[in-house]
Design a protein around this motif. Structure first.
Motif, PDB file in Angstrom:
ATOM      1  N   PRO A 389       0.848  -1.163   0.142  1.00 22.26           N
ATOM      2  CA  PRO A 389      -0.152   0.040  -0.129  1.00 22.26           C
ATOM      3  C   PRO A 389       0.831   1.333   0.051  1.00 22.26           C
ATOM      4  CG  PRO A 389      -0.183  -1.354   2.007  1.00 22.26           C
ATOM      5  CD  PRO A 389       0.477  -2.113   1.154  1.00 22.26           C
ATOM      6  N   GLN A 391       3.643   3.031  -1.456  1.00 20.43           N
ATOM      7  CA  GLN A 391       4.687   2.987  -2.610  1.00 20.43           C
ATOM      8  C   GLN A 391       5.989   3.322  -2.026  1.00 20.43           C
ATOM      9  OE1 GLN A 391       4.504   2.122  -5.600  1.00 20.43           O
ATOM     10  NE2 GLN A 391       2.307   1.755  -5.900  1.00 20.43           N
ATOM     11  N   HIS A 393       9.521   4.919  -2.485  1.00 18.53           N
ATOM     12  CA  HIS A 393      10.289   5.526  -3.190  1.00 18.53           C
ATOM     13  C   HIS A 393      11.528   5.270  -3.006  1.00 18.53           C
ATOM     14  CE1 HIS A 393       6.973   8.029  -5.295  1.00 18.53           C
ATOM     15  NE2 HIS A 393       6.260   7.595  -4.257  1.00 18.53           N
TER      16      HIS A 393
ATOM     17  N   GLU B  67       8.402   4.992 -14.454  1.00 12.57           N
ATOM     18  CA  GLU B  67       7.462   4.568 -13.663  1.00 12.57           C
ATOM     19  C   GLU B  67       6.262   3.987 -14.455  1.00 12.57           C
ATOM     20  OE1 GLU B  67       5.482   7.696 -11.060  1.00 12.57           O
ATOM     21  OE2 GLU B  67       4.404   8.393 -12.571  1.00 12.57           O
ATOM     22  N   PRO B  70      -0.473   4.972 -16.099  1.00 15.96           N
ATOM     23  CA  PRO B  70      -1.922   4.705 -16.063  1.00 15.96           C
ATOM     24  C   PRO B  70      -2.467   4.395 -17.380  1.00 15.96           C
ATOM     25  CG  PRO B  70      -1.281   6.717 -14.839  1.00 15.96           C
ATOM     26  CD  PRO B  70      -0.274   6.618 -15.379  1.00 15.96           C
ATOM     27  N   HIS B  74      -6.415   0.405 -16.700  1.00 18.80           N
ATOM     28  CA  HIS B  74      -7.303   0.433 -15.286  1.00 18.80           C
ATOM     29  C   HIS B  74      -7.862  -0.585 -14.920  1.00 18.80           C
ATOM     30  CE1 HIS B  74      -6.635   5.024 -15.270  1.00 18.80           C
ATOM     31  NE2 HIS B  74      -6.177   4.746 -16.365  1.00 18.80           N
ATOM     32  N   ALA B  90      -8.545   1.701  -9.961  1.00 13.54           N
ATOM     33  CA  ALA B  90      -7.403   1.819  -9.603  1.00 13.54           C
ATOM     34  C   ALA B  90      -6.355   1.737 -11.240  1.00 13.54           C
ATOM     35  CB  ALA B  90      -6.905   0.745  -8.709  1.00 13.54           C
ATOM     36  N   GLU B  91      -5.228   2.017 -11.043  1.00 15.79           N
ATOM     37  CA  GLU B  91      -4.395   1.769 -12.359  1.00 15.79           C
ATOM     38  C   GLU B  91      -3.501   0.742 -12.176  1.00 15.79           C
ATOM     39  OE1 GLU B  91      -1.100   2.985 -12.468  1.00 15.79           O
ATOM     40  OE2 GLU B  91      -1.095   3.411 -10.194  1.00 15.79           O
ATOM     41  N   ARG B  95      -2.065   1.749  -7.450  1.00 14.80           N
ATOM     42  CA  ARG B  95      -2.668   2.900  -6.849  1.00 14.80           C
ATOM     43  C   ARG B  95      -4.230   2.986  -7.018  1.00 14.80           C
ATOM     44  NH1 ARG B  95      -1.149   8.495  -8.436  1.00 14.80           N
ATOM     45  NH2 ARG B  95      -0.667   7.336 -10.402  1.00 14.80           N
ATOM     46  N   VAL B  96      -4.916   3.299  -6.167  1.00 14.60           N
ATOM     47  CA  VAL B  96      -6.324   3.395  -6.005  1.00 14.60           C
ATOM     48  C   VAL B  96      -6.471   4.763  -6.321  1.00 14.60           C
ATOM     49  CG1 VAL B  96      -8.547   3.070  -4.833  1.00 14.60           C
ATOM     50  CG2 VAL B  96      -6.727   1.299  -4.568  1.00 14.60           C
ATOM     51  N   LEU B  97      -7.455   5.129  -7.591  1.00 17.81           N
ATOM     52  CA  LEU B  97      -7.611   6.481  -7.766  1.00 17.81           C
ATOM     53  C   LEU B  97      -8.784   7.155  -7.179  1.00 17.81           C
ATOM     54  CD1 LEU B  97      -6.717   6.032 -11.638  1.00 17.81           C
ATOM     55  CD2 LEU B  97      -5.207   6.824  -9.775  1.00 17.81           C
ATOM     56  N   HIS B 194      -4.080  -4.765   1.716  1.00 16.67           N
ATOM     57  CA  HIS B 194      -4.087  -3.310   2.413  1.00 16.67           C
ATOM     58  C   HIS B 194      -4.456  -3.228   3.732  1.00 16.67           C
ATOM     59  CE1 HIS B 194      -3.529  -0.510  -1.413  1.00 16.67           C
ATOM     60  NE2 HIS B 194      -2.806  -1.403  -1.438  1.00 16.67           N
TER      61      HIS B 194
END
Lengths: 396, 396
Positions: A389, A391, A393, B67, B70, B74, B90-91, B95-97, B194
């Motif tokens: 969850p 990320q 970096h 990186e 997106p 999705h 999410a992508e 990441r949950v958008l 998560h």
DNA sequence: TTCTATTTATTCGGACGCTTGACGAATCAA
DNA sequence: TTGATTCGTCAAGCGTCCGAATAAATAGAA
């Protein structure tokens, strides 16, 4: 790297279709004839494979047939029971070459380890195999086997073994590391390999004998649990008050359903004195009313345990095993009781291999480990892990 | 073929360490800088990856950082509950958008399907994503989902859905096939991704709400059972006579432990009239003696179910979830009762994600499916099967 | 400012493994 | 004996990977 994959698929084809020609191997694996000749040549040089004849009768040039050679490696399966010790020898291709068994040495401890070594040695020599050729050994033992350390957490019912470093000592005596696994789990794997549960992916094995135990095979994999204690259904809160003293020590269900529990319940019911659960079953078959009632109650308890398992993991098949569970008359009663209890019908079979199940399962695991040692793709096979969850970096 | 493996390991590194330079990717994956540039270039052309800046401050030439983009894809997670409908976008990088929820359309049937489509569409457009970009959709639903066909066998508690071909219709409306999964299983996977069970391989999730259910995660894999009915612990023979009429229909344990059972028991105990289980718990907290007794009995039953699971599969962690199970006061009582029942101590936690667990789990599965679609190694990963007992000799 | 050390990125040559196609070898059937 | 068929090998070519050499870009020292 890609050669390793080719070798692997050639080996797999050889396992299932030998004897087979290089041309056919190429067709089966999808590799080219050229590659196939190279791979088979290296196999032959390593002694993994040998020529076994030629085709004949077909139109066209004859083909040289190959099969896996016993020179490729032998494996040993050992079932160490409280009463009986069984050892089986197999070769890399899966053929079981020989089996031998003896009563377990009653003096326990180091004597048992010596006995295992002696029996294994004899089995190997009798089959023209030097013990040093054995490349994988698996031992079935009662008790909880920790899946991480491989050590025995609850000693089997053999005196003097609990103080010894059994894994280390036995590995030394046999000249090769020994992998331990719970005997019920291995009996289950035995039934899946050569028994009544072949080619199934979701199987539960209910073992009823002196104790009670459960083996679980789910998604085509053995369920060991985090501490190797999966299937310890002696502790299911069934058949009595789970807070009782006996239940805390021995397990609630085991107190009723274990062989000792059956004998005790028969005594409490006013039955004639017996000294084994087997006698209770024999009395029931000969018409003794009290024995019939005790056996019926026993079947009801077993069905409750089975219903618990069915509701929890939804197996395709439930196998009844162990000296008590494998009795066909008993299994019928359990099946009838289960119909009333389970949310959906589930197939029940009795163990096909009986007392041999454990040693057959041990051989199957030993084989699998040998194959993986040669042709494993451990890190390749792992699934893509999802990102955590937070990320991370990378610090730059 | 070998390129596919390289691409896969590069993608994995990008998932966990982005943003990252090509030089670092080469170090992490063990591939050469040369290969890395090739792979990243193709990723960039496919829109899977994008430049995101340069390193600075270090000695030496600066590196271009990459990186996951997106644009790469999705995914949609949908939790269809009887009361509430939740959708999350999410992508591909995980990441949950965005997340959105509404009360489930009470008219049921096709209205609910329309509602799902509308909410999903809005979520996509609000996040500058055309709905056609969505490449993986997973829906959480109550009821038994057949793992082979993917169809719903027991309709969720929503009127008018049982006659519809939900899988087909919804896939059509959303423009992409939809995968269904049991909501409790997905809540469990949500907690593992998560929530409170991160990085564990053996977890049991006990869901107590209007019904009772169990999710099992064993050997790092979800247990669905042969018919998708694993975890249907409402039918455990606990808390009453399993042969009773109510037990046969509804399940023995569910009859007592489900929300309706709690309300009923409170009524039978002479409690004041209530219309939800929640009120019983609130009364217990405010000191009502009858409610306290009913809640205590409820905790005892939950602990019996938990003990059953612990004895059967030996999980590392037991998560309590659902509207009732997640109450911390209740969880404490269950934990205390379980200490008396379980053969060994097991850690208990309450759900961290609560009502969001289902949709988070749906997203995690949708992501995993998308990743596997791009970088799967399905047939490679399969274990070497052992030869069958009867060696088939190839007819020549 | 200039130079040097360091790191990134690209180019080129070579190795490995796989495939394809051609060809010789061996066999059966006519 | 001849033709069809199949087996097995050889040679050529392709894709992928790696390592070494080289160019490019930057920080820090002189």
């Amino acid at each position: 790297m890609t050669r390793q994959l080719s070798r692997r698929s050639v080996f797999e084809a050889l396992l299932h279709r030998s004897p087979i020609s290089r041309a056919d191997l190429a067709k089966v694996t999808g590799l080219s004839k050229q590659t196939m000749s190279e791979v088979v040549d290296t196999f032959e040089q390593q002694g993994l494979v040998r020529r076994v004849g030629r085709t004949s009768g077909n139109v066209g040039r004859t083909a040289v047939l190959y099969e896996l050679s016993p020179e490729g490696g032998h494996v040993l399966g050992i079932d160490l029971g409280a009463r009986r010790l069984t050892v089986a020898l197999a070769e890399i291709g899966g053929r079981v070459l020989a089996e031998a068994d003896e009563p377990t040495d009653g003096r326990g401890g180091a004597w048992v380890l010596d006995q295992i070594a002696r029996l294994s040695d004899r089995l190997a020599r009798d089959n023209h195999t030097h013990p040093s050729r054995i490349r994988s050994i698996v031992l079935a033992t009662p008790g909880v086997v920790n899946p991480k350390t491989g050590s025995i957490e609850m000693a089997p019912n053999i005196s003097g073994l609990d103080h010894l470093n059994v894994v280390g000592l036995l590995g030394e005596k046999l000249g090769h590391p020994v992998v331990f696994e719970n005997d019920i789990n291995l009996a289950l794997l035995g039934e899946i390999w050569h028994g009544c549960a072949q080619n199934l992916a979701n199987v539960a094995f209910l073992a009823l004998g002196s104790g009670v135990g459960l083996g679980l095979y789910v998604n085509g994999e053995l369920v060991r649990g985090e501490n190797g204690a999966a299937g310890e259904i002696g502790y299911l809160p069934i058949g009595g008050d789970p807070l009782q003293a006996e239940s805390r020590v021995q397990g609630c269900l085991e107190y009723q359903l274990g062989a000792a529990g059956i004998v005790r319940r028969f005594g409490e019911a006013g039955g004639s004195p017996v000294d084994s659960a087997k006698q209770v079953f024999e009395l029931a078959q000969s018409g003794d009313a009290r024995a019939i009632a005790v056996v019926g109650e026993t079947a009801r308890l077993a069905a409750l345990a089975a219903a618990t398992v069915v509701a929890t993991v939804d197996p395709q098949l439930l196998v009844l095993g162990g000296s008590i569970g494998a009795r066909p008359d008993f299994a019928d009663q359990v099946a009838r009781a289960l119909v009333q209890l389970a949310p959906r019908p589930v197939e029940i079979r009795t163990s096909l291999l009986g007392a041999r199940a454990g040693v057959v399962g041990a051989v199957s695991v030993a084989l699998r480990r040998l194959h993986d040692e040669f042709f494993g793709v451990a890190e390749l096979a792992s699934a893509l892990p999802l990102p955590p969850p937070a990320q991370r970096h990378a610090p730059q």
